[in-house]
Design a protein around this motif. Structure first.
Motif, PDB file in Angstrom:
ATOM      1  N   ARG A 380       4.196   0.225 -16.435  1.00  0.00           N
ATOM      2  CA  ARG A 380       3.649  -0.961 -15.799  1.00  0.00           C
ATOM      3  C   ARG A 380       2.305  -0.671 -15.139  1.00  0.00           C
ATOM      4  O   ARG A 380       1.966   0.471 -14.867  1.00  0.00           O
ATOM      5  CB  ARG A 380       4.620  -1.474 -14.725  1.00  0.00           C
ATOM      6  N   ILE A 381       1.563  -1.745 -14.900  1.00  0.00           N
ATOM      7  CA  ILE A 381       0.404  -1.703 -14.015  1.00  0.00           C
ATOM      8  C   ILE A 381       0.751  -2.558 -12.807  1.00  0.00           C
ATOM      9  O   ILE A 381       1.102  -3.735 -12.941  1.00  0.00           O
ATOM     10  CB  ILE A 381      -0.875  -2.208 -14.697  1.00  0.00           C
ATOM     11  N   LEU A 382       0.687  -1.949 -11.635  1.00  0.00           N
ATOM     12  CA  LEU A 382       1.039  -2.609 -10.385  1.00  0.00           C
ATOM     13  C   LEU A 382      -0.217  -2.994  -9.616  1.00  0.00           C
ATOM     14  O   LEU A 382      -1.234  -2.296  -9.681  1.00  0.00           O
ATOM     15  CB  LEU A 382       1.890  -1.681  -9.516  1.00  0.00           C
ATOM     16  N   ARG A 383      -0.127  -4.077  -8.893  1.00  0.00           N
ATOM     17  CA  ARG A 383      -1.217  -4.516  -8.022  1.00  0.00           C
ATOM     18  C   ARG A 383      -0.788  -4.371  -6.569  1.00  0.00           C
ATOM     19  O   ARG A 383       0.307  -4.790  -6.189  1.00  0.00           O
ATOM     20  CB  ARG A 383      -1.584  -5.972  -8.309  1.00  0.00           C
ATOM     21  N   ILE A 384      -1.649  -3.760  -5.753  1.00  0.00           N
ATOM     22  CA  ILE A 384      -1.424  -3.642  -4.312  1.00  0.00           C
ATOM     23  C   ILE A 384      -2.567  -4.374  -3.625  1.00  0.00           C
ATOM     24  O   ILE A 384      -3.734  -4.009  -3.787  1.00  0.00           O
ATOM     25  CB  ILE A 384      -1.391  -2.169  -3.867  1.00  0.00           C
ATOM     26  N   ALA A 385      -2.244  -5.409  -2.867  1.00  0.00           N
ATOM     27  CA  ALA A 385      -3.287  -6.227  -2.253  1.00  0.00           C
ATOM     28  C   ALA A 385      -2.840  -6.696  -0.880  1.00  0.00           C
ATOM     29  O   ALA A 385      -1.640  -6.856  -0.611  1.00  0.00           O
ATOM     30  CB  ALA A 385      -3.609  -7.432  -3.141  1.00  0.00           C
ATOM     31  N   ALA A 386      -3.813  -6.911  -0.003  1.00  0.00           N
ATOM     32  CA  ALA A 386      -3.514  -7.426   1.328  1.00  0.00           C
ATOM     33  C   ALA A 386      -3.026  -8.866   1.220  1.00  0.00           C
ATOM     34  O   ALA A 386      -3.629  -9.690   0.527  1.00  0.00           O
ATOM     35  CB  ALA A 386      -4.758  -7.350   2.203  1.00  0.00           C
ATOM     36  N   LEU A 387      -1.919  -9.157   1.885  1.00  0.00           N
ATOM     37  CA  LEU A 387      -1.402 -10.520   1.888  1.00  0.00           C
ATOM     38  C   LEU A 387      -2.261 -11.403   2.786  1.00  0.00           C
ATOM     39  O   LEU A 387      -2.764 -10.965   3.825  1.00  0.00           O
ATOM     40  CB  LEU A 387       0.043 -10.533   2.375  1.00  0.00           C
ATOM     41  N   LYS A 388      -2.415 -12.645   2.386  1.00  0.00           N
ATOM     42  CA  LYS A 388      -3.159 -13.597   3.192  1.00  0.00           C
ATOM     43  C   LYS A 388      -2.312 -14.024   4.393  1.00  0.00           C
ATOM     44  O   LYS A 388      -1.078 -14.034   4.317  1.00  0.00           O
ATOM     45  CB  LYS A 388      -3.523 -14.819   2.351  1.00  0.00           C
ATOM     46  N   PRO A 389      -2.946 -14.382   5.501  1.00  0.00           N
ATOM     47  CA  PRO A 389      -2.171 -14.863   6.662  1.00  0.00           C
ATOM     48  C   PRO A 389      -1.296 -16.049   6.273  1.00  0.00           C
ATOM     49  O   PRO A 389      -1.762 -17.009   5.664  1.00  0.00           O
ATOM     50  CB  PRO A 389      -3.264 -15.276   7.659  1.00  0.00           C
ATOM     51  N   GLY A 390      -0.023 -15.949   6.586  1.00  0.00           N
ATOM     52  CA  GLY A 390       0.896 -17.033   6.283  1.00  0.00           C
ATOM     53  C   GLY A 390       1.392 -17.072   4.857  1.00  0.00           C
ATOM     54  O   GLY A 390       2.160 -17.973   4.490  1.00  0.00           O
ATOM     55  N   GLN A 391       0.966 -16.111   4.032  1.00  0.00           N
ATOM     56  CA  GLN A 391       1.402 -16.107   2.637  1.00  0.00           C
ATOM     57  C   GLN A 391       2.904 -15.860   2.560  1.00  0.00           C
ATOM     58  O   GLN A 391       3.432 -14.942   3.181  1.00  0.00           O
ATOM     59  CB  GLN A 391       0.662 -15.033   1.842  1.00  0.00           C
ATOM     60  N   SER A 392       3.591 -16.698   1.816  1.00  0.00           N
ATOM     61  CA  SER A 392       5.040 -16.567   1.697  1.00  0.00           C
ATOM     62  C   SER A 392       5.396 -15.414   0.771  1.00  0.00           C
ATOM     63  O   SER A 392       4.691 -15.136  -0.200  1.00  0.00           O
ATOM     64  CB  SER A 392       5.650 -17.868   1.174  1.00  0.00           C
ATOM     65  N   VAL A 393       6.476 -14.753   1.094  1.00  0.00           N
ATOM     66  CA  VAL A 393       6.963 -13.622   0.313  1.00  0.00           C
ATOM     67  C   VAL A 393       8.413 -13.902  -0.063  1.00  0.00           C
ATOM     68  O   VAL A 393       9.206 -14.317   0.790  1.00  0.00           O
ATOM     69  CB  VAL A 393       6.870 -12.311   1.120  1.00  0.00           C
ATOM     70  N   PRO A 394       8.784 -13.708  -1.335  1.00  0.00           N
ATOM     71  CA  PRO A 394      10.177 -13.953  -1.724  1.00  0.00           C
ATOM     72  C   PRO A 394      11.152 -13.145  -0.876  1.00  0.00           C
ATOM     73  O   PRO A 394      10.866 -12.014  -0.471  1.00  0.00           O
ATOM     74  CB  PRO A 394      10.212 -13.505  -3.188  1.00  0.00           C
ATOM     75  N   ALA A 395      12.298 -13.728  -0.618  1.00  0.00           N
ATOM     76  CA  ALA A 395      13.308 -13.047   0.196  1.00  0.00           C
ATOM     77  C   ALA A 395      13.800 -11.775  -0.469  1.00  0.00           C
ATOM     78  O   ALA A 395      14.309 -10.866   0.200  1.00  0.00           O
ATOM     79  CB  ALA A 395      14.477 -13.995   0.459  1.00  0.00           C
ATOM     80  N   THR A 396      13.631 -11.690  -1.783  1.00  0.00           N
ATOM     81  CA  THR A 396      14.099 -10.510  -2.519  1.00  0.00           C
ATOM     82  C   THR A 396      13.119  -9.343  -2.445  1.00  0.00           C
ATOM     83  O   THR A 396      13.430  -8.246  -2.922  1.00  0.00           O
ATOM     84  CB  THR A 396      14.322 -10.875  -3.993  1.00  0.00           C
ATOM     85  N   ALA A 397      11.924  -9.569  -1.871  1.00  0.00           N
ATOM     86  CA  ALA A 397      10.916  -8.507  -1.814  1.00  0.00           C
ATOM     87  C   ALA A 397      11.415  -7.338  -0.969  1.00  0.00           C
ATOM     88  O   ALA A 397      11.974  -7.519   0.113  1.00  0.00           O
ATOM     89  CB  ALA A 397       9.613  -9.049  -1.246  1.00  0.00           C
ATOM     90  N   ILE A 398      11.200  -6.130  -1.467  1.00  0.00           N
ATOM     91  CA  ILE A 398      11.630  -4.915  -0.772  1.00  0.00           C
ATOM     92  C   ILE A 398      10.558  -4.507   0.232  1.00  0.00           C
ATOM     93  O   ILE A 398       9.361  -4.591  -0.049  1.00  0.00           O
ATOM     94  CB  ILE A 398      11.871  -3.785  -1.787  1.00  0.00           C
ATOM     95  N   ARG A 399      10.975  -4.052   1.394  1.00  0.00           N
ATOM     96  CA  ARG A 399      10.031  -3.597   2.418  1.00  0.00           C
ATOM     97  C   ARG A 399       9.871  -2.081   2.320  1.00  0.00           C
ATOM     98  O   ARG A 399      10.805  -1.331   2.581  1.00  0.00           O
ATOM     99  CB  ARG A 399      10.511  -4.002   3.809  1.00  0.00           C
ATOM    100  N   GLU A 400       8.670  -1.659   1.924  1.00  0.00           N
ATOM    101  CA  GLU A 400       8.377  -0.235   1.813  1.00  0.00           C
ATOM    102  C   GLU A 400       7.848   0.288   3.149  1.00  0.00           C
ATOM    103  O   GLU A 400       7.357  -0.471   3.985  1.00  0.00           O
ATOM    104  CB  GLU A 400       7.329   0.010   0.721  1.00  0.00           C
TER     105      GLU A 400
END
Length: 516
Positions: A380-400
């Motif tokens: 895969r190619i992964l993207r790492i980017a700063a989230l925008k203020p207030g940007q919603s994140v799926p509840a399934t997202a893992i916290r690293e």
């Protein structure tokens, strides 16, 4: 009137299309969902997948069309739109020879729009079965790579072929070459192996190279896997060590980096003696146990301020992203953070977009995947980017979480020592890698008498893929730097794991075998 309306509609469509092609990347949301988040000091990062089901992407680079260009080890060059994930094949190179670490490797795109060149390096098998490395220049026109021009061909081998390609601020081509598994090549000014080479874009030797008429820019390298310039024009390289001392080096004109007489910081008596006679440039950082450093890039954007003036380094054995903080002069590493350890597997390369987003390519379908890999839809190619203020994140997202570099801890645990020094090749289950590294489970050398096993650990072994009677082609380095009690612990562990049952080997036996 009807014709005027149609003409107006055409103009609107063309204008919209032009805007879409030339739009600033930051104004468009990405289609891929956030799969994980990472909290830095003040910035929250989101991780998402922009491309999957790839075949060992070896190099990724930001293209002139704001898409990610990538090589795959089997011989293809493609690009992917980071917003939509749509992939397009640009070129298949038919004479690429892929085997284990060989194949289509480094690539660099010239930043000068008046020089629409793409430089690639790959291994090729001649009719006489000899292996060579080729540096080839292509011209990019309208999604087509054409007019291949062979700039350089040098001897290759079944391992240690490098290679990365980079373009310097003055427009020169820099190519890192491995020592072709021949130690004597690295310091030899008559050999192009084990070097960083510097060329003009037409393949000629620049007049200001340190050795007149010679491509060599620096020497004494084992197998460089990452090459990048910083905003100040400093050139950095990540380099594979042998059994110890993977290195981060700052490459200087005419510099000598010591391999194979010096590994790491020249801290052994024989290394110090050599350094006194042949001044060498010590690495900015060295890693023991080794981490197998791979691609490297430089970060200097405000989007992720915690990473500004940092080198971002992917690793294979350690399967993690290392963030290396530089001082203002860029001649020292002041701190190191480790991210995603074991989460995404082997990380082969990375690039940074003009907007400050980071892209990482995994390498889990290569010849030596880690435990539990490849995952479905690797590579895969992964993207790492700063989230925008207030940007919603799926509840399934893992916290690293990030971690600092752990301080080295002395240990005589056979299991821990095996994990640090042996597991990457012989694997957690002791089964090794077919045709490369022999299994330890059920191996008579492991369970037999002590001297042959201990001598193998102390002196190493030379692989030979050309020998029909040799089942395993990769070299085993000497581990004579380990203490006697550490070797005793390792041998006892492997002689009593994976179904093996044999007597322990004591420290006295190791000491006896170490004597000349």
């Amino acid at each position: 009137m009807k014709r005027t309306g149609i003409l107006f509609l055409i103009i609107v469509i063309l204008a919209a299309g032009t805007y879409w092609l030339l739009r600033p990347a930051s104004t468009i949301d990405f289609d891929q969902p956030v799969e994980a988040t990472l909290q830095l000091d003040k910035t929250t990062l989101g991780i998402s997948t922009i491309a999957s089901d790839l075949n060992v992407p070896w190099e990724i680079a930001w293209g002139p069309d704001n898409q990610i260009w990538f090589t795959e080890q089997s011989g293809t060059i493609s690009k992917v739109d980071p917003h939509t994930g749509v992939k397009k094949l640009l070129l298949t190179i038919p004479d690429v020879y892929r085997q284990r670490t060989l194949g289509l490797l480094g690539m660099a795109i010239h930043p000068d729009k008046n020089k629409p060149y793409v430089f690639v390096d790959y291994t090729h098998l001649n009719k006489d079965s000899s292996i060579v490395s080729r540096l080839v220049r292509y011209t990019y026109t309208a999604d087509t790579l054409k007019d291949p021009l062979l700039l350089l061909e040098l001897p290759g081998n079944t391992g240690h072929n490098g290679s990365r390609v980079a373009i310097s601020p003055d427009g020169k081509v820099l190519l890192s070459t491995g020592d072709a598994a021949r130690d004597q090549n690295a310091p030899d000014t008559a050999s192009l192996n084990g070097k960083v080479l510097r060329l003009n874009t037409d393949g000629t030797v620049p007049a200001d190279n340190p050795y007149p008429g010679n491509y060599m820019w620096s020497r004494g390298h084992r197998n460089i896997q990452g090459l990048v310039f910083t905003d100040k024009g400093q050139l950095f390289a990540s380099e594979h060590g042998d059994a110890t001392d993977d290195e981060l080096n700052r490459i200087e004109k005419g510099g000598y980096y010591g391999w194979s007489r010096i590994e790491g910081y020249a801290d052994r008596p024989d290394e110090k003696a050599h350094a006194d006679s042949f001044p060498f440039i010590a690495p900015l950082k060295a890693w023991t146990p080794t981490i197998a450093p791979a691609g490297i890039d430089y970060y200097h954007y405000d989007k992720i301020p915690e990473w500004k003036n940092c080198l971002l380094l992917g690793t294979l054995k350690a399967a993690s992203l290392h963030v290396l903080h530089l001082n203002g002069a860029q001649d020292a590493v002041t701190a190191e953070e480790i991210l995603f350890a074991g989460k995404y597997g082997r990380l082969r390369d990375l690039c940074v977009s003009p907007e400050g987003d980071v892209y990482i390519a995994t390498s889990n379908r290569d010849w030596n995947p880690g435990k539990g890999f490849p995952l479905p839809h690797d590579d895969r190619i992964l993207r790492i980017a700063a989230l925008k203020p207030g940007q919603s994140v799926p509840a399934t997202a893992i916290r690293e979480t990030a971690q600092q570099t752990p301080a080295p801890v002395a240990t005589t645990s056979g299991a821990t020592l095996y994990k640090n020094y042996c597991e990457a090749c012989h694997k957690p289950d002791g089964k090794g890698v077919p045709a490369s590294f022999p299994p330890l489970a059920g191996n008579p050398l492991v369970t037999g008498s002590a001297p042959p096993l201990v001598q193998t650990i102390l002196r190493g072994r030379t692989g030979d893929t050309k020998n029909k009677n040799s089942a395993y082609g990769e070299q085993m380095p000497a581990f004579n730097f380990l203490k006697d009690e550490e070797i005793a612990a390792i041998t006892t562990y492997i002689r009593n794991s994976w179904g093996n049952h044999a007597d322990s080997i004591g420290v006295t036996a190791i000491t006896k075998e170490r004597q000349p």
